[in-house]
Design a protein around this motif. Structure first.
Motif, mmCIF file in Angstrom:
data_model
loop_
_atom_site.group_PDB
_atom_site.id
_atom_site.type_symbol
_atom_site.label_atom_id
_atom_site.label_comp_id
_atom_site.label_asym_id
_atom_site.label_seq_id
_atom_site.Cartn_x
_atom_site.Cartn_y
_atom_site.Cartn_z
ATOM 1 N N SER A 350 0.813 -1.215 0.000
ATOM 2 C CA SER A 350 0.000 0.000 0.000
ATOM 3 C C SER A 350 0.848 1.267 0.000
ATOM 4 O O SER A 350 0.514 2.227 -0.664
ATOM 5 N N SER A 351 1.941 1.295 0.745
ATOM 6 C CA SER A 351 2.744 2.518 0.728
ATOM 7 C C SER A 351 4.231 2.213 0.803
ATOM 8 O O SER A 351 4.838 2.311 1.858
ATOM 9 N N PRO A 352 4.814 1.828 -0.336
ATOM 10 C CA PRO A 352 6.256 1.563 -0.355
ATOM 11 C C PRO A 352 7.075 2.802 0.017
ATOM 12 O O PRO A 352 8.162 2.672 0.571
ATOM 13 N N THR A 353 6.532 3.984 -0.250
ATOM 14 C CA THR A 353 7.258 5.201 0.087
ATOM 15 C C THR A 353 7.486 5.280 1.587
ATOM 16 O O THR A 353 8.541 5.695 2.048
ATOM 17 N N PHE A 354 6.478 4.847 2.329
ATOM 18 C CA PHE A 354 6.585 4.885 3.777
ATOM 19 C C PHE A 354 7.701 3.958 4.268
ATOM 20 O O PHE A 354 8.494 4.309 5.132
ATOM 21 N N VAL A 355 7.760 2.772 3.673
ATOM 22 C CA VAL A 355 8.827 1.840 4.025
ATOM 23 C C VAL A 355 10.179 2.466 3.664
ATOM 24 O O VAL A 355 11.137 2.409 4.443
ATOM 25 N N ALA A 356 10.238 3.083 2.481
ATOM 26 C CA ALA A 356 11.482 3.725 2.065
ATOM 27 C C ALA A 356 11.868 4.837 3.030
ATOM 28 O O ALA A 356 13.045 5.008 3.362
ATOM 29 N N TRP A 357 10.884 5.587 3.524
ATOM 30 C CA TRP A 357 11.149 6.626 4.517
ATOM 31 C C TRP A 357 11.882 6.048 5.716
ATOM 32 O O TRP A 357 12.858 6.612 6.185
ATOM 33 N N ILE A 358 11.368 4.940 6.201
ATOM 34 C CA ILE A 358 11.982 4.346 7.389
ATOM 35 C C ILE A 358 13.423 3.940 7.084
ATOM 36 O O ILE A 358 14.341 4.246 7.835
ATOM 37 N N TYR A 359 13.628 3.273 5.939
ATOM 38 C CA TYR A 359 14.974 2.824 5.592
ATOM 39 C C TYR A 359 15.937 4.006 5.477
ATOM 40 O O TYR A 359 17.036 3.982 6.031
ATOM 41 N N VAL A 360 15.496 5.035 4.746
ATOM 42 C CA VAL A 360 16.360 6.199 4.552
ATOM 43 C C VAL A 360 16.646 6.869 5.898
ATOM 44 O O VAL A 360 17.766 7.278 6.182
ATOM 45 N N SER A 361 15.613 6.957 6.738
ATOM 46 C CA SER A 361 15.795 7.592 8.043
ATOM 47 C C SER A 361 16.839 6.846 8.860
ATOM 48 O O SER A 361 17.700 7.458 9.493
ATOM 49 N N VAL A 362 16.769 5.513 8.855
ATOM 50 C CA VAL A 362 17.749 4.733 9.612
ATOM 51 C C VAL A 362 19.145 5.003 9.072
ATOM 52 O O VAL A 362 20.093 5.231 9.826
ATOM 53 N N LEU A 363 19.270 5.013 7.748
ATOM 54 C CA LEU A 363 20.580 5.218 7.132
ATOM 55 C C LEU A 363 21.145 6.586 7.507
ATOM 56 O O LEU A 363 22.284 6.699 7.987
ATOM 57 N N LEU A 364 20.346 7.637 7.319
ATOM 58 C CA LEU A 364 20.829 8.985 7.628
ATOM 59 C C LEU A 364 21.157 9.110 9.115
ATOM 60 O O LEU A 364 22.145 9.727 9.492
ATOM 61 N N ALA A 365 20.318 8.479 9.961
ATOM 62 C CA ALA A 365 20.555 8.562 11.396
ATOM 63 C C ALA A 365 21.868 7.890 11.765
ATOM 64 O O ALA A 365 22.620 8.383 12.608
#
Lengths: 506, 328
Positions: A350-365
């Motif tokens: 339903s929302s792959p963008t949301f999953v991508a948000w989490i992944y990117v957030s973890v990486l940047l963090a």
């Protein structure tokens, strides 16, 4: 599809200075809150959650992830410098980190912790991105019998986790298991060993026990020799490590990270179990197990890598199944729900963008924690320059604050004081205290799942052998326990020269 | 040298000891300092979320910071004691639910309910019955038939004694006329996990923790134990619609210690109701599948008394009431 969403979001976030500023702010807050004893990653998230109410969901995730990831490393700072674990998961970091700091290698210990934490986090993230569906399937095979087997495995590992006699370590470990029973029973809500007093009904929370056993006991031990010995302040020493020192420990980091990811992916096991197994495993495999507990860098690297990797691991059941892996991800899930984003089985479609948000957030963090963490090490080690008499007062105060803050309960302060004395007495008697912590973490998990398994099987113990994962884990436990016996037998039957070779620890 | 060190130590200890001595002065203009909301469960749970969302609204309405204190342990009794023993000045209030009613009878150290003053009723949390998808049982009738042929075939996941899903697991099967094999889990999250991994086949959880899985179709909700259908599950019939008179629910309400001055208590009531009715709180509550039913002090007290009458006989039948607390 997910990968392109990932790169899109990454480009969007990484090129926006406001976003990067927010990541930096979140990281700083996480580092500081995580470093304060008694404020766990869970509380850091809960405290800062209202700040995000007004933000866009994506931005809020980025901020909360920065806080979360950096607080995981932040907990190690106080563990290494003051022997006060800021979070339950940093219990094992202080065992070797604090001796390193005392011998003038505080900078090194922090660098090891930070790098291992970053590497562990990246491996955990990579496995989350690549293997989430597979690992989620693996995680769903974990039911009560498997949990019980994992806890048993951890308890077997505990006998390898401390110096000296294995028998003594086991006995102390089982005292820890018994202490874990105090309070309300998790399955029947019956009271056990409470003497019907409010104080014992609350049970013995891990954090006050650990703060007492390690932090306060350390002060008491130092007070014994206070004034008699010239108490030289530990030198700060070099901050930067030769790169070779770090890269040569890649195996330790990798093992720790893999253990962390897998244990983290098992719902309800959590990071504290991951670090205890990683630490025990590393000591068991080490060529020099006796150096553990005295400032062995591997003793810092393994649990830190496991701790950080378990974050990626615990996000797997959260994202793939909508099941929070531990209390920290439960808070995270609560925060996401406030923003109208419910993790669950529908998420990937339903929302792959949301999953991508989490992944990117973890990486940047992770990257932000590495950069800011390296910058902070120089400032953080100045703590060791504080005169000892002043430092002890600070630590004593932090012991009290930390013990109280975890549940806002004064009884926890008394628990902390009691275990400070117990830790002091144990050290005087030459008994190890680490197995006590092991027992307290693993005992309740073992008991709860053992009993529930037997309820499911209507009392038949064969349930543990019928299920492949638990059967394999139990087989490994049996092998680990009986190997020394075979070695001893072989030594008895063979000439003396072989004894020396086979005498190396398992 | 030793003495100097000891003196330094003593000096700093004195300074640190003096820090908390900030006198608090009472005034008639309530509130003039931060209000503390006690949550008896750890950060991240349902009550914690309610408190933080509500606190956010309340601080703008009352013009004072609102602090959330998670006072946890002993099945919620430590936190309830914290509320009851707090000064009745309105600066310490708390969130409570069914658990506190159970504990009041099960644990002699838990505060009795008459030490509490309800301030506002927030929401109902109706009981429900869920079953895993893929078992070939999609309706209540099929479930009852399956349970009557082999009661041990379907195991139910629920809280330990006293928790809300335990109470639901007592009430629902009794009214359906089936025997239920109950497997306890410490909390709702582990119960959901067990239901999804297939360790248990059914659960008696309230709707919020399972709403997403119900929407995803990984589990079916067989019935909801409320008078009206659940707003987030409009297609799921109530038990009443299916011919079984089962209405049982947990609740969320705000309480304070007994003896808060009426003016303060009234102001808290009005502000809390305003916060509960605010758009921000309503939207967030809907997303987390809460069933809001804002009520004032008097009605909240009636609801609490009704819950007490529902729970006590259940606990007594199960032999869970502490001997000292048995009613004659």
């Amino acid at each position: 599809m997910l990968l392109s969403a990932f790169t899109d979001v990454l480009m969007e976030f990484a090129t926006d200075p406001r976003m990067l500023g927010l990541v930096a702010l979140g990281t700083l807050l996480g580092l500081v809150l995580g470093a304060i004893p008694g404020i766990s990653s869970t509380m850091a998230l809960a405290i800062l959650m209202p700040v995000t109410f007004a933000m866009q969901p994506g931005v809020a995730i980025l901020f909360l992830m920065s806080v979360f990831m950096s607080s995981v490393y932040g907990g190690s700072i106080s563990a290494i410098l003051m022997k006060l674990p800021g979070t339950p998961a940093s219990i094992f970091t202080q065992i070797d980190g604090y001796p390193m700091a005392q011998s003038g290698r505080a900078g090194h210990a922090l660098t090891y912790a930070l790098v291992a934490s970053t590497v562990g986090g990246l491996i955990g993230l990579a496995m989350l991105v690549l293997l989430a569906p597979v690992l989620a399937g693996f995680a769903t095979n974990f039911r009560s019998p498997e949990f019980a087997a994992v806890a048993l495995f951890g308890i077997v590992m505990l006998s390898f986790a401390s110096n000296g006699s294995t028998l003594v370590a086991s006995v102390v470990g089982f005292i820890g298991v018994a202490l874990g029973m105090v309070g309300f029973d998790a399955l029947s809500d019956a009271q056990r060993m409470t003497m019907n007093t409010p104080m014992l009904q609350s049970g013995l929370n891990l954090i006050p026990v650990i703060i007492g056993l390690f932090g306060l006991a350390e002060i008491l031990n130092n007070l014994i020799g206070f004034g008699r010995t010239t108490h030289s302040r530990p030198q700060i020493g070099k901050i930067m490590l030769p790169l070779r020192e770090l890269t040569s420990r890649w195996k330790v980091m990798l093992r720790g990270s893999i253990i962390g990811t897998f244990i983290g992916a098992v719902p309800a096991a959590g990071s504290a179990v991951a670090v205890s197994i990683a630490y025990g495993q590393e000591r068991r495999l080490s060529k020099d197990p006796d150096a553990f507990g005295k400032g062995h860098p591997d003793g810092v690297v393994a649990p830190e890598a496991a701790n950080s990797a378990s974050v990626g691991g615990s996000l797997i059941p959260l994202i793939a199944l909508g099941v929070p892996g531990d209390t920290i991800t439960a808070v995270l899930m609560g925060a996401l729900m406030v923003h109208g984003l419910t993790p669950g089985p529908l998420l990937f479609t339903s929302s792959p963008t949301f999953v991508a948000w989490i992944y990117v957030s973890v990486l940047l963090a992770l990257i932000s924690t590495l950069v800011l963490g390296l910058g902070m090490i120089r400032a953080a080690v100045m703590v060791t320059r504080i005169p000892p008499q002043l430092m002890y007062v600070f630590i004593a105060v932090f012991c009290v604050i930390g013990a109280f803050a975890i549940r806002n309960d004064i009884n926890d302060v008394y628990v902390m004081l009691t275990f400070g004395v117990i830790g002091f007495v144990f050290t005087r008697l030459g008994l190890p205290v680490t197995p006590l912590a092991f027992g307290l973490i693993l005992g309740p998990i073992l008991e709860e799942n053992l009993r529930r398994s037997l309820m499911i099987s209507r009392g038949s113990w064969s349930i543990f052998l019928e299920r492949p994962i638990s059967a394999i884990l139990i087989a490994i436990c049996v092998i680990l326990i009986t190997l020394p016996l075979f070695q001893w037998l072989r030594a008895r039957l063979r000439p003396a020269d072989i004894v020396r070779q086979s005498n190396k620890p398992l | 040298m030793i003495r100097r060190k000891l003196l330094t130590t003593g000096f700093y200890l004195t300074i640190l000891a003096a820090l908390p001595l900030q006198a608090a002065f009472a005034d008639d203009a309530f509130p003039e300092k931060p209000i503390h909301i006690t949550v008896v469960w750890p950060a991240g749970g349902g009550h914690d979320l309610v408190a933080r969302l509500l606190g956010n609204e309340l601080s703008t309405i009352m013009g004072t910071p609102v602090v959330i204190d998670n006072v946890t342990g002993a099945g919620g009794s430590t936190g309830m004691r914290h509320i009851v023993n707090a000064a009745p000045d309105g600066y310490t209030i708390g969130v409570m639910g069914l658990h506190a009613v159970s504990q009041a009878y099960m644990n002699t150290n838990a505060p009795e309910l008459d030490g509490l003053d309800p301030l506002a009723y927030i929401s109902d949390e109706p009981g429900a019955l869920q079953i895993r998808a893929g078992l070939g049982i999609d309706t209540l009738e099929e479930y009852i038939a399956a349970m009557q042929s082999d009661p041990m075939d379907l195991m139910n996941g629920n809280d330990p004694q006293g928790g809300n899903s335990f109470v639901f697991a007592e009430v629902i099967p009794a009214a359906l006329g089936v025997e239920m094999m109950k497997l306890p889990y410490p909390g709702h999250a582990p119960t959901v996990t067990a239901l999804l991994t297939g360790e248990v086949q059914t659960a008696t959880l309230p709707v919020p923790p399972i709403i997403e899985h119900a929407n995803a179709g990984t589990l079916h909700v067989l019935g909801v134990a409320s008078e009206d259908r659940h707003p987030q599950l409009p297609d799921v019939p109530t038990f009443r619609e299916q011919g079984y008179d089962i209405v049982v629910n947990d609740f969320v309400m705000m309480v304070g210690p007994k003896g808060i001055p009426d003016a303060v208590s009234a102001k808290l009531e009005t502000s809390l109701l305003e916060a509960i009715n605010s758009d921000g709180f309503r939207a967030a509550a809907e997303r987390s599948a809460m069933v809001l039913r804002p009520l004032g002090r008097a009605e909240a007290a009636t609801e609490l008394a009704a819950q007490e009458e529902l729970v006590y006989p259940l606990l007594e039948t199960a032999g869970l009431v502490a001997t000292e607390l048995l009613r004659n």
